[in-house]
Design a protein around this motif. Structure first.
Motif, PDB file in Angstrom:
ATOM      1  N   SER A  47       0.834  -1.207   0.000  1.00  0.00           N
ATOM      2  CA  SER A  47       0.000   0.000   0.000  1.00  0.00           C
ATOM      3  C   SER A  47       0.868   1.256   0.000  1.00  0.00           C
ATOM      4  N   ALA A  48       1.935   1.226  -0.788  1.00  0.00           N
ATOM      5  CA  ALA A  48       2.887   2.335  -0.841  1.00  0.00           C
ATOM      6  C   ALA A  48       2.441   3.371  -1.869  1.00  0.00           C
ATOM      7  N   PRO A  49       2.350   4.645  -1.496  1.00  0.00           N
ATOM      8  CA  PRO A  49       2.032   5.687  -2.469  1.00  0.00           C
ATOM      9  C   PRO A  49       3.078   5.718  -3.582  1.00  0.00           C
ATOM     10  N   ARG A  55      -2.048   9.678  -6.946  1.00  0.00           N
ATOM     11  CA  ARG A  55      -3.075   9.212  -6.011  1.00  0.00           C
ATOM     12  C   ARG A  55      -3.129   7.687  -5.902  1.00  0.00           C
ATOM     13  N   TYR A  56      -2.322   6.991  -6.683  1.00  0.00           N
ATOM     14  CA  TYR A  56      -2.351   5.523  -6.673  1.00  0.00           C
ATOM     15  C   TYR A  56      -1.322   4.949  -5.693  1.00  0.00           C
ATOM     16  N   THR A  57      -1.663   3.774  -5.146  1.00  0.00           N
ATOM     17  CA  THR A  57      -0.753   3.048  -4.254  1.00  0.00           C
ATOM     18  C   THR A  57      -0.439   1.677  -4.846  1.00  0.00           C
ATOM     19  N   TYR A  58       0.647   1.060  -4.356  1.00  0.00           N
ATOM     20  CA  TYR A  58       1.125  -0.198  -4.936  1.00  0.00           C
ATOM     21  C   TYR A  58       1.420  -1.222  -3.847  1.00  0.00           C
ATOM     22  N   THR A  59       0.968  -2.449  -4.098  1.00  0.00           N
ATOM     23  CA  THR A  59       1.328  -3.599  -3.271  1.00  0.00           C
ATOM     24  C   THR A  59       1.923  -4.645  -4.202  1.00  0.00           C
ATOM     25  N   ILE A  60       3.231  -4.836  -4.070  1.00  0.00           N
ATOM     26  CA  ILE A  60       3.929  -5.720  -5.008  1.00  0.00           C
ATOM     27  C   ILE A  60       5.255  -6.158  -4.399  1.00  0.00           C
ATOM     28  N   THR A  61       5.675  -7.384  -4.716  1.00  0.00           N
ATOM     29  CA  THR A  61       6.997  -7.894  -4.362  1.00  0.00           C
ATOM     30  C   THR A  61       7.684  -8.319  -5.649  1.00  0.00           C
ATOM     31  N   THR A  62       8.878  -7.799  -5.877  1.00  0.00           N
ATOM     32  CA  THR A  62       9.595  -8.131  -7.111  1.00  0.00           C
ATOM     33  C   THR A  62      11.070  -8.356  -6.812  1.00  0.00           C
ATOM     34  N   ASP A  63      11.643  -9.351  -7.482  1.00  0.00           N
ATOM     35  CA  ASP A  63      13.076  -9.630  -7.329  1.00  0.00           C
ATOM     36  C   ASP A  63      13.837  -9.348  -8.616  1.00  0.00           C
ATOM     37  N   SER A  64      13.232  -8.565  -9.478  1.00  0.00           N
ATOM     38  CA  SER A  64      13.886  -8.254 -10.754  1.00  0.00           C
ATOM     39  C   SER A  64      14.990  -7.218 -10.538  1.00  0.00           C
ATOM     40  N   VAL A  65      16.131  -7.454 -11.184  1.00  0.00           N
ATOM     41  CA  VAL A  65      17.227  -6.490 -11.113  1.00  0.00           C
ATOM     42  C   VAL A  65      17.167  -5.525 -12.297  1.00  0.00           C
ATOM     43  N   ASN A  66      16.172  -5.709 -13.147  1.00  0.00           N
ATOM     44  CA  ASN A  66      16.024  -4.880 -14.337  1.00  0.00           C
ATOM     45  C   ASN A  66      14.925  -3.853 -14.103  1.00  0.00           C
ATOM     46  N   LEU A  67      15.268  -2.569 -14.205  1.00  0.00           N
ATOM     47  CA  LEU A  67      14.307  -1.500 -13.948  1.00  0.00           C
ATOM     48  C   LEU A  67      13.124  -1.553 -14.904  1.00  0.00           C
ATOM     49  N   THR A  68      13.394  -1.817 -16.172  1.00  0.00           N
ATOM     50  CA  THR A  68      12.315  -1.870 -17.161  1.00  0.00           C
ATOM     51  C   THR A  68      11.275  -2.921 -16.792  1.00  0.00           C
ATOM     52  N   THR A  69      11.744  -4.073 -16.321  1.00  0.00           N
ATOM     53  CA  THR A  69      10.830  -5.142 -15.909  1.00  0.00           C
ATOM     54  C   THR A  69       9.995  -4.715 -14.711  1.00  0.00           C
ATOM     55  N   VAL A  70      10.625  -4.045 -13.748  1.00  0.00           N
ATOM     56  CA  VAL A  70       9.900  -3.575 -12.561  1.00  0.00           C
ATOM     57  C   VAL A  70       8.816  -2.572 -12.955  1.00  0.00           C
ATOM     58  N   GLU A  99       2.988  -1.173 -14.053  1.00  0.00           N
ATOM     59  CA  GLU A  99       1.960  -0.752 -15.006  1.00  0.00           C
ATOM     60  C   GLU A  99       0.754  -1.704 -15.019  1.00  0.00           C
ATOM     61  N   LYS A 100       0.965  -2.939 -14.580  1.00  0.00           N
ATOM     62  CA  LYS A 100      -0.138  -3.911 -14.540  1.00  0.00           C
ATOM     63  C   LYS A 100      -1.099  -3.631 -13.386  1.00  0.00           C
ATOM     64  N   ILE A 101      -0.644  -2.860 -12.399  1.00  0.00           N
ATOM     65  CA  ILE A 101      -1.433  -2.648 -11.189  1.00  0.00           C
ATOM     66  C   ILE A 101      -2.365  -1.453 -11.314  1.00  0.00           C
ATOM     67  N   THR A 102      -1.883  -0.360 -11.910  1.00  0.00           N
ATOM     68  CA  THR A 102      -2.666   0.876 -12.021  1.00  0.00           C
ATOM     69  C   THR A 102      -2.588   1.409 -13.453  1.00  0.00           C
ATOM     70  N   PRO A 103      -3.452   2.356 -13.797  1.00  0.00           N
ATOM     71  CA  PRO A 103      -3.402   2.953 -15.142  1.00  0.00           C
ATOM     72  C   PRO A 103      -2.341   4.043 -15.271  1.00  0.00           C
ATOM     73  N   VAL A 104      -1.184   3.810 -14.685  1.00  0.00           N
ATOM     74  CA  VAL A 104      -0.073   4.764 -14.741  1.00  0.00           C
ATOM     75  C   VAL A 104       0.993   4.211 -15.686  1.00  0.00           C
ATOM     76  N   LEU A 105       1.512   5.079 -16.530  1.00  0.00           N
ATOM     77  CA  LEU A 105       2.500   4.686 -17.543  1.00  0.00           C
ATOM     78  C   LEU A 105       3.865   5.265 -17.197  1.00  0.00           C
ATOM     79  N   PHE A 106       4.898   4.435 -17.384  1.00  0.00           N
ATOM     80  CA  PHE A 106       6.282   4.849 -17.135  1.00  0.00           C
ATOM     81  C   PHE A 106       7.056   4.730 -18.453  1.00  0.00           C
ATOM     82  N   GLU A 107       7.629   5.850 -18.921  1.00  0.00           N
ATOM     83  CA  GLU A 107       8.392   5.856 -20.172  1.00  0.00           C
ATOM     84  C   GLU A 107       9.749   6.505 -19.959  1.00  0.00           C
TER      85      GLU A 107
END
Length: 215
Positions: free
Chosen positions: A148-150, A175-190, A195-203
């Motif tokens: 539940s991290a902003p 205004r969106y929050t995230y609950t996720i655990t990831t072990d990826s060392v690649n920023l693009t993958t993270v 992006e799968k959690i909220t309608p926010v886009l990172f480019e």
């Protein structure tokens, strides 16, 4: 004499102190420590986040000085997060016991499995029971955990971990929050996982990550 170890963004580091205690420093952190500890105490000064495994010595307590408060230790393992730019300090105890001391509150004794959250502005300290206290030191295993991290907090962590900057183009994304655990060392993958959690886009553009709402 004191040494100061500064960990740049995008890096981590571990060291062994003069008494045999071990410290793991997270990205964007600094630790000031003596070459030899005094006979009365073992004091170090931390800015940022670190995980400590403290060697037991009943006659010389190990003290982590966070400016706002001290953590007094005899022998234990714990994670402390105290970045200067953040509003709160987090302390999570895995084993042993620690005592928190500050001018703004009475001392707190933490038991294994508990975490303390100290608000710098109010001086208020709250002790909570955690179901999985080791999640707070997951960064040592290259695992990122958000509950539940902003988005603002997520971006701060990613900026330190991957040494990248964010440019928020649409404030509605905050205004969106995230609950996720990831072990990826690649920023693009993270970012794709986020992006799968909220309608926010990172480019990624011009060496920065632009943040906007999906159309």
């Amino acid at each position: 004499e004191y040494n100061t170890l500064v960990i740049p963004r995008g890096c981590e580091f571990n060291l062994v102190l003069a008494d045999g205690s071990r410290g793991w420093l997270n990205a964007g952190s600094s630790l000031k420590y003596p070459e030899t500890f005094s006979n009365s105490e073992r004091r170090v000064y931390l800015e940022g986040e670190a995980w400590f495994e403290v060697a037991k010595n009943k006659n010389r307590p190990f003290i982590v000085d966070l400016s706002y408060m001290d953590i007094k230790v005899l022998g234990t393992t714990f994670d402390v997060k105290a970045y200067p730019e953040e509003e709160a300090i987090f302390v999570a105890l895995e084993t042993g016991s620690i005592e928190l001391k500050s001018r703004s509150f009475k001392s707190y004794q933490l038991r294994p499995g508990e975490k303390a959250v100290y608000n710098k502005a109010s001086g208020r300290c709250e002790v909570l029971r955690s179901h999985d206290v080791k999640m707070y030191s997951a960064w040592r295993r290259n695992v990122l955990v958000f509950k539940s991290a902003p988005l603002s907090d997520v971006m701060k962590t990613l900026a330190r971990t991957y040494d990248i900057s964010f440019d928020v183009k649409d404030s509605a994304a905050l205004r969106y929050t995230y609950t996720i655990t990831t072990d990826s060392v690649n920023l693009t993958t993270v970012l794709k996982e986020l992006e799968k959690i909220t309608p926010v886009l990172f480019e990624e553009k011009g060496g920065k990550i632009e943040v906007r709402m999906k159309k």
